[in-house]
Design a protein around this motif. Sequence first.
Motif, mmCIF file in Angstrom:
data_model
loop_
_atom_site.group_PDB
_atom_site.id
_atom_site.type_symbol
_atom_site.label_atom_id
_atom_site.label_comp_id
_atom_site.label_asym_id
_atom_site.label_seq_id
_atom_site.Cartn_x
_atom_site.Cartn_y
_atom_site.Cartn_z
ATOM 1 N N ARG A 76 0.896 -1.122 -0.095
ATOM 2 C CA ARG A 76 -0.051 -0.017 0.074
ATOM 3 C C ARG A 76 0.898 1.155 -0.143
ATOM 4 O O ARG A 76 1.630 1.343 1.055
ATOM 5 N N LYS B 299 -2.847 5.359 2.322
ATOM 6 C CA LYS B 299 -4.457 4.974 2.561
ATOM 7 C C LYS B 299 -5.087 5.675 1.352
ATOM 8 O O LYS B 299 -4.846 6.691 0.991
ATOM 9 N N ARG B 300 -5.991 4.961 0.905
ATOM 10 C CA ARG B 300 -6.892 5.247 -0.147
ATOM 11 C C ARG B 300 -6.064 6.153 -1.394
ATOM 12 O O ARG B 300 -6.477 6.958 -1.882
ATOM 13 N N THR C 100 -8.036 6.508 -4.768
ATOM 14 C CA THR C 100 -9.185 7.257 -5.022
ATOM 15 C C THR C 100 -8.883 8.180 -6.174
ATOM 16 O O THR C 100 -7.949 9.052 -6.517
ATOM 17 N N LEU D 285 -12.328 -2.537 -0.968
ATOM 18 C CA LEU D 285 -11.248 -2.733 -0.164
ATOM 19 C C LEU D 285 -11.389 -3.831 0.868
ATOM 20 O O LEU D 285 -11.842 -3.923 2.050
ATOM 21 N N SER E 197 -6.195 -4.065 4.187
ATOM 22 C CA SER E 197 -5.212 -3.160 4.051
ATOM 23 C C SER E 197 -4.447 -3.046 5.024
ATOM 24 O O SER E 197 -4.663 -2.834 6.252
#
Length: 209
Positions: free
Chosen positions: A41, A44-45, A48, A57, A60
């Motif tokens: 990752r 986070k996000r 988007t 999701l 994660s």
Amino acid sequence: MSFPDFLQVDLLKEPPERLPELLNETLNKTETSAVLWTARRPRKRWYTGLSDWQALLLSSAPQYELILWLAPNISIQLPEELRQESDFLLSAYHGLFQGQPNVSSCPKWQKYRDTLNNHIKRQETKSYPALVSKMPLARAIREVGYEHRGLEKGLETLPTFLERSRKGELAPKEREKLDLDFYHLLEHHLERETEAIYPAMVFSQGVDR
């Protein structure tokens, strides 16, 4: 009714800074209706706004992320009873702290306890095994299983706190900690199910296009 086809990609060895480029490349080239994406990752996000594909999701963490990408033409409708069950478990919680002190014979407590226990049992004996039999989502299902164990533990201790609250003996800090330990876990769990696990279940069973 069409049964799902999906492309599985494992990019755990790719540097995270390359993932936006690789994601667009993968989604643009695939001829399947879904992509099961595993990678580290970036943040986070991070995805988007990168695509008009829908991102489910499922799991994660900084070194591991599992996303099921659904093509724009895929429409997922969750069964209404699932929405109602989730809404009840969240909305009915706060009312449990009010009422007669004898919680064990309280109908609203009994309904709440039975609803959550049945929710967990149904998923672990039917829904989750059916999903894992069709898609390699063992890690995500294992994680929500851990959440189930936490919720079961909370249900065991909750009546004592409810009785104290109904008697006016529960301190605000104790209620705050209880909400953090149980209600916030429940909130997170139901959010993950509603936004990712349940849609993946519906997709795995076949979807209308």
